[in-house]
Design a protein around this motif. Structure first.
Motif, PDB file in Angstrom:
ATOM      1  N   SER A  77     -38.870 117.461 -35.840  1.00  0.00           N
ATOM      2  CA  SER A  77     -37.968 118.295 -35.034  1.00  0.00           C
ATOM      3  C   SER A  77     -36.689 118.501 -35.836  1.00  0.00           C
ATOM      4  CB  SER A  77     -37.639 117.619 -33.694  1.00  0.00           C
ATOM      5  OG  SER A  77     -36.835 116.479 -33.916  1.00  0.00           O
ATOM      6  N   GLY A  78     -35.849 119.392 -35.358  1.00  0.00           N
ATOM      7  CA  GLY A  78     -34.547 119.563 -35.992  1.00  0.00           C
ATOM      8  C   GLY A  78     -33.738 118.283 -35.905  1.00  0.00           C
ATOM      9  N   MET A  79     -33.788 117.623 -34.749  1.00  0.00           N
ATOM     10  CA  MET A  79     -33.030 116.376 -34.588  1.00  0.00           C
ATOM     11  C   MET A  79     -33.551 115.269 -35.504  1.00  0.00           C
ATOM     12  SD  MET A  79     -30.383 116.814 -32.839  1.00  0.00           S
ATOM     13  CE  MET A  79     -29.887 115.105 -33.034  1.00  0.00           C
ATOM     14  N   TYR A 103     -23.903 121.697 -32.360  1.00  0.00           N
ATOM     15  CA  TYR A 103     -25.111 121.636 -31.531  1.00  0.00           C
ATOM     16  C   TYR A 103     -25.064 120.350 -30.683  1.00  0.00           C
ATOM     17  CZ  TYR A 103     -29.954 121.199 -30.154  1.00  0.00           C
ATOM     18  OH  TYR A 103     -31.093 121.047 -29.410  1.00  0.00           O
ATOM     19  N   THR A 177     -29.525 126.579 -39.355  1.00  0.00           N
ATOM     20  CA  THR A 177     -30.512 127.126 -38.420  1.00  0.00           C
ATOM     21  C   THR A 177     -30.204 128.575 -38.022  1.00  0.00           C
ATOM     22  OG1 THR A 177     -30.936 124.921 -37.511  1.00  0.00           O
ATOM     23  CG2 THR A 177     -31.559 126.795 -36.136  1.00  0.00           C
ATOM     24  N   SER A 197     -33.376 123.392 -37.784  1.00  0.00           N
ATOM     25  CA  SER A 197     -34.333 123.265 -36.713  1.00  0.00           C
ATOM     26  C   SER A 197     -35.338 124.383 -36.982  1.00  0.00           C
ATOM     27  CB  SER A 197     -33.680 123.447 -35.350  1.00  0.00           C
ATOM     28  OG  SER A 197     -34.718 123.586 -34.390  1.00  0.00           O
ATOM     29  N   LYS A 200     -36.803 127.096 -34.492  1.00  0.00           N
ATOM     30  CA  LYS A 200     -36.161 128.378 -34.201  1.00  0.00           C
ATOM     31  C   LYS A 200     -36.706 129.443 -35.143  1.00  0.00           C
ATOM     32  CE  LYS A 200     -33.977 125.576 -31.492  1.00  0.00           C
ATOM     33  NZ  LYS A 200     -32.708 124.942 -31.861  1.00  0.00           N
ATOM     34  N   ALA A 210     -40.067 121.554 -35.113  1.00  0.00           N
ATOM     35  CA  ALA A 210     -40.106 121.082 -36.501  1.00  0.00           C
ATOM     36  C   ALA A 210     -38.703 121.139 -37.062  1.00  0.00           C
ATOM     37  CB  ALA A 210     -41.045 121.939 -37.353  1.00  0.00           C
ATOM     38  N   LEU A 328     -33.944 129.502 -29.007  1.00  0.00           N
ATOM     39  CA  LEU A 328     -33.631 130.762 -29.663  1.00  0.00           C
ATOM     40  C   LEU A 328     -34.523 130.921 -30.889  1.00  0.00           C
ATOM     41  CD1 LEU A 328     -31.548 130.099 -32.485  1.00  0.00           C
ATOM     42  CD2 LEU A 328     -30.510 128.938 -30.563  1.00  0.00           C
TER      43      LEU A 328
HETATM   44  C1  LIG Z   1     -32.181 123.648 -31.731  1.00  0.00           C
HETATM   45  C2  LIG Z   1     -31.179 123.206 -32.717  1.00  0.00           C
HETATM   46  C3  LIG Z   1     -31.206 121.909 -33.242  1.00  0.00           C
HETATM   47  C4  LIG Z   1     -32.199 120.852 -32.777  1.00  0.00           C
HETATM   48  O1  LIG Z   1     -33.478 121.191 -33.152  1.00  0.00           O
HETATM   49  P1  LIG Z   1     -34.816 120.620 -32.424  1.00  0.00           P
HETATM   50  O2  LIG Z   1     -35.896 121.244 -33.234  1.00  0.00           O
HETATM   51  O3  LIG Z   1     -34.766 121.077 -31.005  1.00  0.00           O
HETATM   52  O4  LIG Z   1     -34.774 119.149 -32.548  1.00  0.00           O
HETATM   53  C5  LIG Z   1     -30.258 121.568 -34.188  1.00  0.00           C
HETATM   54  N1  LIG Z   1     -29.323 122.465 -34.595  1.00  0.00           N
HETATM   55  C6  LIG Z   1     -29.263 123.707 -34.106  1.00  0.00           C
HETATM   56  C7  LIG Z   1     -28.212 124.632 -34.591  1.00  0.00           C
HETATM   57  C8  LIG Z   1     -30.184 124.128 -33.156  1.00  0.00           C
HETATM   58  O5  LIG Z   1     -30.113 125.364 -32.651  1.00  0.00           O
END
Ligand SMILES: *Cc1c(COP(=O)(O)O)cnc(C)c1O
Length: 384
Positions: A77-79, A103, A177, A197, A200, A210, A328
């Motif tokens: 994930s992004g996190m 975020y 992102t 992330s 998106k 992812a 998004l």
């Molecule tokens: C959605 C988002 C994240 C987190 O990503 P996940 O894939 O939901 O864990 C981090 N930074 C930004 C800017 C995002 O929009």
């Protein structure tokens, strides 16, 4: 013959793809296998959590090439990318400088989890480079920014951030992102670590989570070692979907850019719209810096309609095309009120201070036809 990898669409389609093709398969198959045979030719064991299956390896090369980084790591994930990267860079006693509009998940990790590990952070106003030195301490190790902030679409001077980090020997980290490498190649621009992330724009179809860490090899390798213990590795099937999505990244982003700019201009000219936030608008306070740094302004904008929260609710319900939902970067348009989604964790007072009114509407434009999107905005505004 040397393969030509110059154009960005060519890179997106071909970079990292195995040659020769595996069994002649035009698309890299999904290696849905958690573990692999140890062969004499292998340098180590292969296992999904080690991020070294054929699906991971292909993705890593594609991700590195598109940002202009030395190497890349894909995450669950992004996190997972953000937490692994920050833990790779920071240790007990270290200090982090962070842009104040952040975020929500990143804000939570930095303010709730890092202090438990003895890592402190201070927030700085990204739009005021003159104030940055006051956030600096002898323990500051890294500086963290986002290419376009959410939901007010602020753009800080990323060149000034790089200059500041070089001057003070800080590790520069960016969450790229919102721009995607089509609009801004952050690793090529000089950021040490570039995070995504991929849920998106990079994947683009709202069907997986992812993330990615891209940049200097020693730092990405360290993030990979952290991820190995944290366990946030991406499943091969999601790797496959991400790789497929990335091939059309530029085609999609160009359409997102066009749609968001058209929607922002349309809304800015509408008598029932009281504010529009989009760096592509000529009168945005961030237009000049965004124009200097980016090749496009991205697919997300935010705005306020006359009549506050209740009018915003009526407007959102009246829309036919965009779905009311968080997230998004997908091919389909989405709208949300940040006060009820991405920023609901903040107190109303903190939101007000940050300039996020309860009636603010965030619009992630999809790749639908512009005329259809604008007509939908028009009919919904008639109901307000
Ligand atoms: C959605 C988002 C994240 C987190 O990503 P996940 O894939 O939901 O864990 C981090 N930074 C930004 C800017 C995002 O929009």
């Amino acid at each position: 013959m040397k393969t030509q990898f110059n154009g960005f669409n060519t890179i997106l389609v071909h970079a990292g793809e195995p040659r020769p093709l595996i069994e002649g398969a035009v698309t890299l198959p999904i290696f849905q296998s958690s573990t692999f045979e140890c062969r004499d030719t292998d340098s180590g064991m292969r296992y999904i959590r080690l991020n070294n299956t054929p699906n991971h390896i292909a993705l890593h090369e594609k991700l590195a090439v598109i940002e202009g980084g030395e190497t890349a790591l894909v995450t669950a994930s992004g996190m997972a990318a953000i937490s692994a990267a920050l833990l790779a860079v920071l240790k007990q006693g270290d200090h982090l400088m962070v842009q104040s509009d952040l975020y929500g998940g990143t804000h939570g990790f930095i303010t709730q989890d890092l202090p438990d590990m003895g890592i402190e952070a201070d927030f700085f106003d990204a739009s005021d480079p003159g104030s940055w030195e006051t956030a600096l301490t002898p323990q500051t190790r890294a500086i963290y920014v986002e290419s376009i902030s959410n939901p007010l679409m602020k753009v800080c001077d990323l060149e000034a951030v790089l200059e500041f980090s070089r001057k003070h020997s800080l590790i520069s980290i960016i969450d790229n992102t919102f721009t995607s490498p089509v609009n801004y190649k952050a690793a090529a621009a000089g950021f040490d670590l570039c995070l995504h992330s991929c849920s998106k724009y990079l994947n683009g179809h709202s069907d997986i989570l992812a993330g990615a860490v891209i940049g200097r090899k020693p730092l990405v390798d360290k993030a990979a070692r952290k991820l190995l213990h944290l366990g946030g590795s991406l499943d091969p099937h999601a790797c496959f979907l991400l790789q497929r999505g990335m091939k059309t990244l530029q085609l999609r982003i160009l359409q997102h850019n066009d749609n968001a700019l058209a929607a922002a201009q349309y809304l800015a000219g509408h008598p029932k719209v009281v504010a529009v936030h989009y760096p592509g608008l000529a009168d945005s306070p961030y237009h000049e810096v965004a124009q200097r740094l980016f090749t496009g302004f991205g697919g997300v904008l935010s705005f306020e309609v006359q009549g506050g929260t209740s009018a915003a609710e009526i407007f959102i319900k009246a829309l036919h095309l965009p779905t009311n939902g968080p997230s998004l970067g997908g091919v389909e348009s989405l709208v949300t009120r940040p006060a009820t989604s991405s920023h609901r964790g903040m107190s109303p007072e903190a939101r007000r201070k940050a300039g996020i009114s309860d009636g603010l509407i965030r619009f992630s434009t999809g790749i639908e036809d512009q005329e259809d999107l604008l007509a939908d905005l028009e009919q919904a505004l008639e109901r307000v």
